[in-house]
Design a protein around this motif. Structure first.
Motif, PDB file in Angstrom:
ATOM      1  N   PHE A  12       0.853  -1.188   0.000  1.00  0.00           N
ATOM      2  CA  PHE A  12       0.000   0.000   0.000  1.00  0.00           C
ATOM      3  C   PHE A  12       0.884   1.232   0.000  1.00  0.00           C
ATOM      4  CE2 PHE A  12      -3.086  -2.939   2.079  1.00  0.00           C
ATOM      5  CZ  PHE A  12      -4.103  -2.813   1.144  1.00  0.00           C
ATOM      6  N   LEU A  19       3.659   0.491   2.633  1.00  0.00           N
ATOM      7  CA  LEU A  19       3.414  -0.521   3.660  1.00  0.00           C
ATOM      8  C   LEU A  19       3.214  -1.877   2.993  1.00  0.00           C
ATOM      9  CD1 LEU A  19       2.313  -0.742   6.878  1.00  0.00           C
ATOM     10  CD2 LEU A  19       0.280  -1.351   5.585  1.00  0.00           C
ATOM     11  N   ALA A  21       1.694  -5.012   3.134  1.00  0.00           N
ATOM     12  CA  ALA A  21       0.647  -5.693   3.899  1.00  0.00           C
ATOM     13  C   ALA A  21       0.710  -7.200   3.701  1.00  0.00           C
ATOM     14  CB  ALA A  21      -0.728  -5.163   3.506  1.00  0.00           C
ATOM     15  N   SER A  40      -3.652 -12.142  14.105  1.00  0.00           N
ATOM     16  CA  SER A  40      -4.177 -11.071  14.943  1.00  0.00           C
ATOM     17  C   SER A  40      -4.520  -9.871  14.068  1.00  0.00           C
ATOM     18  CB  SER A  40      -3.165 -10.714  16.021  1.00  0.00           C
ATOM     19  OG  SER A  40      -1.891 -10.619  15.449  1.00  0.00           O
ATOM     20  N   SER A  41      -5.087  -8.852  14.683  1.00  0.00           N
ATOM     21  CA  SER A  41      -5.544  -7.674  13.952  1.00  0.00           C
ATOM     22  C   SER A  41      -4.370  -6.996  13.243  1.00  0.00           C
ATOM     23  CB  SER A  41      -6.206  -6.718  14.936  1.00  0.00           C
ATOM     24  OG  SER A  41      -6.538  -5.531  14.292  1.00  0.00           O
ATOM     25  N   GLY A  42      -4.571  -6.651  11.983  1.00  0.00           N
ATOM     26  CA  GLY A  42      -3.529  -5.968  11.223  1.00  0.00           C
ATOM     27  C   GLY A  42      -2.519  -6.902  10.575  1.00  0.00           C
ATOM     28  N   ALA A  43      -2.739  -8.198  10.705  1.00  0.00           N
ATOM     29  CA  ALA A  43      -1.795  -9.168  10.142  1.00  0.00           C
ATOM     30  C   ALA A  43      -1.858  -9.208   8.619  1.00  0.00           C
ATOM     31  CB  ALA A  43      -2.075 -10.553  10.719  1.00  0.00           C
ATOM     32  N   GLY A  44      -2.979  -8.753   8.051  1.00  0.00           N
ATOM     33  CA  GLY A  44      -3.136  -8.754   6.592  1.00  0.00           C
ATOM     34  C   GLY A  44      -4.218  -9.702   6.111  1.00  0.00           C
ATOM     35  N   LYS A  45      -5.040 -10.190   7.017  1.00  0.00           N
ATOM     36  CA  LYS A  45      -6.071 -11.174   6.658  1.00  0.00           C
ATOM     37  C   LYS A  45      -7.061 -10.620   5.646  1.00  0.00           C
ATOM     38  CE  LYS A  45      -7.589 -11.560  10.878  1.00  0.00           C
ATOM     39  NZ  LYS A  45      -6.735 -10.583  11.577  1.00  0.00           N
ATOM     40  N   SER A  46      -7.633  -9.470   5.956  1.00  0.00           N
ATOM     41  CA  SER A  46      -8.638  -8.897   5.048  1.00  0.00           C
ATOM     42  C   SER A  46      -8.021  -8.605   3.690  1.00  0.00           C
ATOM     43  CB  SER A  46      -9.221  -7.611   5.631  1.00  0.00           C
ATOM     44  OG  SER A  46      -9.942  -7.902   6.803  1.00  0.00           O
ATOM     45  N   THR A  47      -6.835  -8.051   3.703  1.00  0.00           N
ATOM     46  CA  THR A  47      -6.156  -7.757   2.443  1.00  0.00           C
ATOM     47  C   THR A  47      -5.998  -9.034   1.633  1.00  0.00           C
ATOM     48  OG1 THR A  47      -4.944  -6.039   3.616  1.00  0.00           O
ATOM     49  CG2 THR A  47      -4.130  -6.648   1.439  1.00  0.00           C
TER      50      THR A  47
END
Ligand SMILES: Nc1ncnc2c1ncn2[C@@H]1O[C@H](COP(=O)(O)OP(=O)(O)O)[C@@H](O)[C@H]1O
Ligand SMILES: [Mg+2]
Lengths: 353, 220
Positions: A12, A19, A21, A40-47
């Motif tokens: 990104f 960044l 991701a 965990s949160s921010g690990a890149g799962k959604s991306t």
């Protein structure tokens, strides 16, 4: 259909504020399986999950669904391909001004279905997710679990080959989560649908996934069959995520104990056993007592299940003659379970004979 | 009040309704697509296009920052070209519609912006084309907010139309100026103001009612 990700990287932004991701993700989701990605949160799962249907275009790497390379498709071809990839979301993303019926009908309208074909298909889906009575109700009048059922019906409407789920149960209470997971498992079994889901809850993986990948800072640090990863986690991240539900670590009451590698006079030998599947704990323990004449004191026990396979962790103290204890360990090592010697403690944990 | 004055009031009201009605219709027809384009060409939106966005945005801003009374004067040559005259109710429609179009555009843009990104994303995940996203998701989901915005635009136009009366546009504003101001008929002045207030209230009430009927998100 199978999903295959190869060398997926997503950056990104540009320059000094860029960044990374996702950093070289390779992933194979076999056809007809439920594959969980946890982190965990921010690990890149959604991306990562958004890269599969190219809502987010990867900076490099290829995405293949059913052998078709999505990254090489034109805009129009990609739109057609997306019609066969269902997606559900944490925040449901239903249209507020369409009824339940209208929401489920939307993908069919977009795919150019005829009105008279849409109605029976929507009815069928509402029946599948158990929302027939809510047909003409607006989303604002539904509970979270019901909204997600609409989301699932909508995602399944156009007979997708794969289903993507971005934290679909994260906004739901535990009981509702359970029922949604059951629904997803049913769908996987009944329709043979391949499901790629992401979550930050180990429980979700444990309930329905065949395979799991652990993602941390945009990289996959560990992956494999859920049973393998759960019973033998290799990475710190996995252990952290697992810890809360399986109790790999000794309970805090044993934290103060001083373990030694060497036998201590009058002290107990503490071992941790992890067993799963057909090996049941009870006969193993009684066998030890009978055959080796050692005393077994169960210090902690944790029984759980992964999908439908029972799984347990047991911490026991052995007291008795050292030679007999060693023979008992030898016997345990030969069994189909995982054993770890924690150490000798200075005091007797077992009641004296 | 004399019958003559009453007749004058009625015909002025009719003029106002005519001016506001026609200019509103024109402003909606052009403002609605303008608002859609302003939104979808924005960065990160479905038809991202910085050039188009900046161009339209600056035209809209320029028009909106010019006071209406000045815009009206500036537009006299344009009005003459289109209508043939710059005086009268029909002529007043030109500056009214031109002033209201960017306003409607911004109002529509704002209404569309309120649509949850997640819903748009869900539609894209279903394979919707940009046009389908606009027609099936953005506009329908934003409809109650658009109605509220259009109501505001009509009310603005009622105010502008009264101003248009000052340069011979006809209508209630014209009546108030000719009788109320130039002939010191305070009763006429108050009466026109009362009618204008009633008109604004009626519009607002109607707009709110329609918006409420359209909403299904539990806020009604
Ligand atoms: N559109 C975006 N622009 C910039 N950074 C983003 C964008 N989307 C996600 N990120 C960043 O990428 C990282 C991974 O985000 P995400 O995939 O949402 O994580 P997760 O779903 O695991 O919580 C985060 O640091 C997030 O801030
Ligand atoms: Mg996320």
């Amino acid at each position: 259909m199978a999903i295959s990700l190869q060398g997926i990287t997503k950056i990104f932004g540009q320059g000094p504020r860029a960044l990374k991701a996702l950093d070289g993700i390779d992933l194979e989701v076999p056809e007809g399986t439920i594959f969980g990605i946890i982190g965990s949160s921010g690990a890149g799962k959604s991306t990562l999950v958004r890269c599969v249907n190219l809502l987010e275009r990867p900076t490099s790497g290829t995405v293949c669904v059913g052998g078709v390379d999505f990254t090489s498709l034109s805009e129009g071809e990609l739109r057609e391909a997306r019609k066969k990839v269902g997606m559900i979301f944490q925040s449901f993303n239903l249209l507020a001004r369409r009824t339940v019926f209208g929401n489920v009908a939307l993908p069919l309208e977009l795919a150019g279905w005829k009105k008279e074909e849409i109605a029976p298909r929507v009815e069928e889906l509402l029946d599948l997710v158990g929302l027939t009575v809510k047909r003409d109700v607006y989303p604002s009048q539904l509970s979270g679990g019901q909204k997600q059922r609409v989301g699932i019906a909508r995602a399944l409407a156009n007979h997708p080959d794969v289903l993507l789920s971005d934290e679909a149960t994260s906004a739901l209470d535990p009981m509702t989560t359970q029922s949604i997971l059951e629904l997803l498992r049913n769908i996987n079994e009944k329709l043979g649908l391949t499901i790629l889901l992401i979550t930050h809850e180990m429980n979700v993986i444990k309930e329905i996934c065949h395979n799991v990948a652990v993602i941390e800072k945009g990289r996959i640090v560990e992956q494999g069959a859920v049973l393998d990863v759960f019973t033998d986690p290799r990475e710190e991240t996995t252990r952290d995520l697992l810890g809360e539900i399986i109790g790999v670590d000794l309970p805090p009451t044993f934290g103060g104990l001083d373990f030694s590698r060497e036998p201590v006079a009058g002290g107990d030998l503490v071992i941790q056993l992890r067993f799963f599947g057909n090996v049941a704990a009870e006969p193993v323990m009684s066998d030890l007592v009978r055959r080796f004449d050692v005393d077994v004191n169960i210090l902690t026990a944790h029984i759980d299940h992964i999908r439908n396979v029972p799984y347990g962790t047991l911490v026991v103290g052995l007291s008795g003659d050292e030679a007999r204890r060693q023979a008992a360990l030898e016997h345990l090592r030969a069994l189909d379970l995982k054993m770890e010697v924690v150490g000798y403690v200075r005091q007797a944990l077992c009641p004296a004979r | 009040m004399s019958a003559k004055l009453f007749a004058l009031l009625v015909s002025s009201l009719a003029d106002t309704l005519f001016m506001v009605g026609v200019s509103s219709a024109i402003a909606f027809v052009f403002g609605l697509p303008l608002g859609v384009i302003l939104l979808v060409t924005e960065r990160g939106q479905i038809l991202e296009s910085p050039v188009v966005n900046r161009l339209l945005g600056s035209i809209v801003n320029a028009t909106r920052s010019t006071p209406f009374i000045i815009l009206m004067v500036l537009l006299i040559p344009v009005t003459r070209m289109i209508v043939g005259t710059s005086i009268g109710t029909v002529a007043a429609i030109v500056p009214l519609a031109i002033a209201a179009t960017p306003f409607v555009g911004r109002v529509v843009e704002g209404a569309l912006r309120e649509v949850d990104d997640g819903v748009v994303e869900a539609a894209l995940a279903m394979g919707a084309s940009p046009w389908q996203v606009i027609a099936k998701v953005l506009l329908p989901e934003a409809l109650p907010a658009i109605v509220i915005g259009l109501t505001l635009s009509v009310i603005n136009l009622i105010g502008y139309s009264a101003m248009a009366g000052a340069i011979g546009g006809g209508g209630l504003g014209d009546l108030a100026i000719r009788y109320g101001y130039q002939r010191f008929r305070l009763d006429v002045m108050f009466l026109t103001v009362a009618v204008l207030i009633a008109l604004v209230h009626l519009c607002q009430g109607l707009g709110d009612l329609v918006a409420r009927k359209l909403r299904h998100d539990g806020r009604s």
